[in-house]
Every structure is written in C-alpha cells, then in structure tokens.
Design a protein around this motif. Sequence first.
Motif, PDB file in Angstrom:
ATOM      1  N   ILE A 105     -14.864  10.102   3.422  1.00 62.48           N
ATOM      2  CA  ILE A 105     -14.437  11.110   2.449  1.00 62.48           C
ATOM      3  C   ILE A 105     -14.632  10.620   1.015  1.00 62.48           C
ATOM      4  N   VAL A 106     -14.245   9.374   0.752  1.00 65.64           N
ATOM      5  CA  VAL A 106     -14.356   8.804  -0.588  1.00 65.64           C
ATOM      6  C   VAL A 106     -15.173   7.524  -0.515  1.00 65.64           C
ATOM      7  N   THR A 107     -15.585   7.041  -1.671  1.00 62.57           N
ATOM      8  CA  THR A 107     -16.229   5.734  -1.751  1.00 62.57           C
ATOM      9  C   THR A 107     -15.162   4.693  -2.041  1.00 62.57           C
ATOM     10  N   LEU A 108     -15.024   3.737  -1.138  1.00 62.82           N
ATOM     11  CA  LEU A 108     -14.080   2.639  -1.339  1.00 62.82           C
ATOM     12  C   LEU A 108     -14.738   1.576  -2.211  1.00 62.82           C
ATOM     13  N   LEU A 109     -13.993   1.071  -3.185  1.00 60.75           N
ATOM     14  CA  LEU A 109     -14.544   0.154  -4.170  1.00 60.75           C
ATOM     15  C   LEU A 109     -13.948  -1.237  -4.011  1.00 60.75           C
ATOM     16  N   PRO A 110     -14.690  -2.277  -4.379  1.00 61.61           N
ATOM     17  CA  PRO A 110     -14.152  -3.641  -4.276  1.00 61.61           C
ATOM     18  C   PRO A 110     -12.823  -3.764  -5.006  1.00 61.61           C
ATOM     19  N   GLY A 111     -11.839  -4.325  -4.309  1.00 63.26           N
ATOM     20  CA  GLY A 111     -10.511  -4.478  -4.883  1.00 63.26           C
ATOM     21  C   GLY A 111      -9.575  -3.317  -4.614  1.00 63.26           C
ATOM     22  N   ASP A 112     -10.067  -2.247  -4.003  1.00 60.03           N
ATOM     23  CA  ASP A 112      -9.180  -1.141  -3.628  1.00 60.03           C
ATOM     24  C   ASP A 112      -8.163  -1.612  -2.593  1.00 60.03           C
ATOM     25  N   LEU A 113      -6.989  -0.987  -2.603  1.00 59.53           N
ATOM     26  CA  LEU A 113      -5.920  -1.324  -1.677  1.00 59.53           C
ATOM     27  C   LEU A 113      -5.652  -0.183  -0.707  1.00 59.53           C
ATOM     28  N   ILE A 114      -5.326  -0.549   0.525  1.00 57.44           N
ATOM     29  CA  ILE A 114      -4.846   0.421   1.513  1.00 57.44           C
ATOM     30  C   ILE A 114      -3.510  -0.092   2.042  1.00 57.44           C
ATOM     31  N   PHE A 115      -2.417   0.577   1.664  1.00 54.42           N
ATOM     32  CA  PHE A 115      -1.107   0.313   2.269  1.00 54.42           C
ATOM     33  C   PHE A 115      -1.106   1.021   3.622  1.00 54.42           C
ATOM     34  N   THR A 116      -1.004   0.268   4.699  1.00 59.40           N
ATOM     35  CA  THR A 116      -1.305   0.815   6.027  1.00 59.40           C
ATOM     36  C   THR A 116      -0.145   1.504   6.728  1.00 59.40           C
ATOM     37  N   GLY A 117       1.024   1.582   6.089  1.00 61.04           N
ATOM     38  CA  GLY A 117       2.159   2.251   6.713  1.00 61.04           C
ATOM     39  C   GLY A 117       3.245   1.273   7.118  1.00 61.04           C
ATOM     40  N   THR A 118       4.412   1.805   7.406  1.00 61.30           N
ATOM     41  CA  THR A 118       5.578   0.965   7.708  1.00 61.30           C
ATOM     42  C   THR A 118       6.142   1.279   9.079  1.00 61.30           C
ATOM     43  N   PRO A 119       6.722   0.280   9.752  1.00 60.56           N
ATOM     44  CA  PRO A 119       7.336   0.525  11.057  1.00 60.56           C
ATOM     45  C   PRO A 119       8.746   1.078  10.923  1.00 60.56           C
ATOM     46  N   GLU A 120       9.394   1.278  12.077  1.00 60.11           N
ATOM     47  CA  GLU A 120      10.760   1.788  12.092  1.00 60.11           C
ATOM     48  C   GLU A 120      11.727   0.789  11.454  1.00 60.11           C
ATOM     49  N   GLY A 121      12.903   1.294  11.081  1.00 60.00           N
ATOM     50  CA  GLY A 121      13.920   0.432  10.496  1.00 60.00           C
ATOM     51  C   GLY A 121      14.185   0.695   9.033  1.00 60.00           C
ATOM     52  N   VAL A 122      13.599   1.757   8.467  1.00 55.70           N
ATOM     53  CA  VAL A 122      13.842   2.073   7.060  1.00 55.70           C
ATOM     54  C   VAL A 122      15.238   2.660   6.899  1.00 55.70           C
ATOM     55  N   GLY A 123      15.734   2.636   5.670  1.00 53.55           N
ATOM     56  CA  GLY A 123      17.071   3.137   5.403  1.00 53.55           C
ATOM     57  C   GLY A 123      17.238   4.613   5.697  1.00 53.55           C
ATOM     58  N   LEU A 124      16.184   5.394   5.442  1.00 52.56           N
ATOM     59  CA  LEU A 124      16.237   6.836   5.684  1.00 52.56           C
ATOM     60  C   LEU A 124      16.496   7.145   7.153  1.00 52.56           C
ATOM     61  N   GLY A 125      16.081   6.248   8.042  1.00 51.68           N
ATOM     62  CA  GLY A 125      16.225   6.482   9.467  1.00 51.68           C
ATOM     63  C   GLY A 125      17.594   6.144  10.026  1.00 51.68           C
ATOM     64  N   GLN A 126      18.490   5.600   9.191  1.00 52.77           N
ATOM     65  CA  GLN A 126      19.830   5.257   9.654  1.00 52.77           C
ATOM     66  C   GLN A 126      20.726   6.498   9.634  1.00 52.77           C
ATOM     67  N   THR A 127      21.824   6.432  10.378  1.00 53.33           N
ATOM     68  CA  THR A 127      22.799   7.524  10.401  1.00 53.33           C
ATOM     69  C   THR A 127      24.164   6.995   9.990  1.00 53.33           C
ATOM     70  N   PRO A 128      24.631   7.303   8.762  1.00 56.50           N
ATOM     71  CA  PRO A 128      23.909   8.021   7.700  1.00 56.50           C
ATOM     72  C   PRO A 128      22.876   7.112   7.041  1.00 56.50           C
ATOM     73  N   PRO A 129      21.995   7.675   6.214  1.00 54.36           N
ATOM     74  CA  PRO A 129      20.990   6.848   5.546  1.00 54.36           C
ATOM     75  C   PRO A 129      21.629   5.735   4.715  1.00 54.36           C
ATOM     76  N   VAL A 130      20.945   4.593   4.664  1.00 53.19           N
ATOM     77  CA  VAL A 130      21.407   3.429   3.904  1.00 53.19           C
ATOM     78  C   VAL A 130      20.314   3.052   2.906  1.00 53.19           C
ATOM     79  N   TYR A 131      20.701   2.898   1.644  1.00 51.12           N
ATOM     80  CA  TYR A 131      19.707   2.594   0.629  1.00 51.12           C
ATOM     81  C   TYR A 131      20.062   1.310  -0.121  1.00 51.12           C
ATOM     82  N   LEU A 132      19.121   0.839  -0.916  1.00 54.85           N
ATOM     83  CA  LEU A 132      19.286  -0.434  -1.614  1.00 54.85           C
ATOM     84  C   LEU A 132      20.307  -0.330  -2.748  1.00 54.85           C
ATOM     85  N   ARG A 133      21.036  -1.449  -2.939  1.00 52.59           N
ATOM     86  CA  ARG A 133      22.059  -1.513  -3.980  1.00 52.59           C
ATOM     87  C   ARG A 133      21.766  -2.681  -4.916  1.00 52.59           C
TER      88      ARG A 133
END
Length: 279
Positions: free
Chosen positions: A228-256
Amino acid sequence: MRIANLDGRLALITPDGAIDVHRASDGRFGPDPMSAFDDWDALLEWSESAPSGAEPVDPARLGPPVPRPRQIFAIGLNYVRHAVESGLPVPTVPLVFTKFASAIAGPVGEVALPGSSVDWEVELVVVIGRETREVDESDAWAHVAGLTAGQDFSDRQLQNAGSPPQFSLGKSYPGFAPIGPELVSVDEFADPDDLRVTTIIDSEVRQDSRTSDLVFSVPQLVAYLSRIVTLLPGDLIFTGTPEGVGLGQTPPVYLREGQVVETVIEGIGSLRHVMRGQR
C-alpha cells in the motif's frame, strides 16, 4: 549488531561498552543515529571488524535509537487475547494507525500524565532497513534492519473520544512512544518471530506474552504495508500489544503519578519510565 543513540551520536554496543561509530570509522559513517540507515548493509559489515576502544554505557545517556523516523505505523488488536479483553473481534486484516513522531522518546526518563486514563502497552518495534515496496512475505525479514522495544502509552479517554475514536492523537502525547534501549539487527536473534514481551509496573508483571502469538507476524505486516505504501529506511512498525492492559481490567486500572513502568523484550533489553503529573 547492536546500535544505540549515546548522547545524540550513533554508537555500536559491544560486550565491553559503546564505540562511537563516526570516530571509529574515520568518518565513513555519520555521527547522527539516523545515518545508520544511509547504508545499513555497509554498517552491518563494518561492525563485524570494528576497532576496540569501548566506553562504559550509562543508560541515562541513551536516547531513542531511531530519533526521527519519517513514518510510524502501529497495529491494533494484534494478539488474540488482547482483542478478547478489549471486547472486539480478532481482525481479519491489520488495523493500522500512527503514533506521531513528536511522541518518540528514549529508553529511560519521565512521562507526564495528561490525565487519569493513561494505559500501558508493551510492543515489539520493527525498524525498516531499506526502501521497501511490494515485498513478498517470504522476503520481508531481509528488508528489516532490526528490532527494538517500545511502549505504546495510550490516553484511553482521548483515544475513545468521538466516533470514530482518536487512536493516533490519544497515543501521541510527548513521551508516549519510548523506544530502545538498542536497535538489534535481525541476525542476533535465534528466532525473531518468537520473543518474550513484558510490562512490569512497580515490580508487578502486568503483561507477559510472546510475539509468536501475534495475529499478523512481522513478515505479514511488512508485506501488507508495502503493498500500500513505500516503507522507508528508519520507519517504525509498532506491532501491537498482548493482553494485560489496564483497559482490560474490571474496573479499568490506569497509571498514577510516581509509578515506574518497565518494558522488557527478550534479546533487546528494557525501558524504564517514571510517571509524573502535568507541570
């Protein structure tokens, strides 16, 4: 090869410490960390016979190994269990957004919390090594310079404001894209498709998974994006995160304020950031 940004200069990291690339190569390679991507293959070859003269590395002197990427791609819901905890279906194609370049930060420091809904997301970050267009999945790794660790800090309130949600803005406050501590070339890994990724907050493990659980692997992402696009030298790809984020807690837990977030990726190293309130 392992390289880093030491006091704003390109450094080769060896078991004995850091070697200033510009000085050690007699000017063949530039001092700017971004100059590593002018000819990645030549730098890789030179590193195999680099001269001695390493100096100790103080982590506080390290900046982001890729300080000024031209493009940053980020992938959403790229682990099955993270999609489940988010209450969303597993994607059938990569979900792509961006983190703006002004969010890039080094591996050690402080992050100002803009509010009370900032979440954590450990991510393997891919760094492109050469211009890439319409590459086949089977050849994708050959277009990757290396891997580094990243943390995708996310302000969930801003991210989910409005319809459609503001993914890119909610993930791009200053310091919300720390990377490092080093950029590690692909040949350093026994299996670059299977690395442990972990987030530790105040000594408590909150995320712990492996990149072999990615819905879309690194080669799949590189191939997909390059169609789709031309990837250039030095470009970054953040590949995603696994389970365990604060949003997924009941209730959500965030950084303090005052909490310490450690981001660890097997074979690469760790990031350490202290949360601070807005000044």
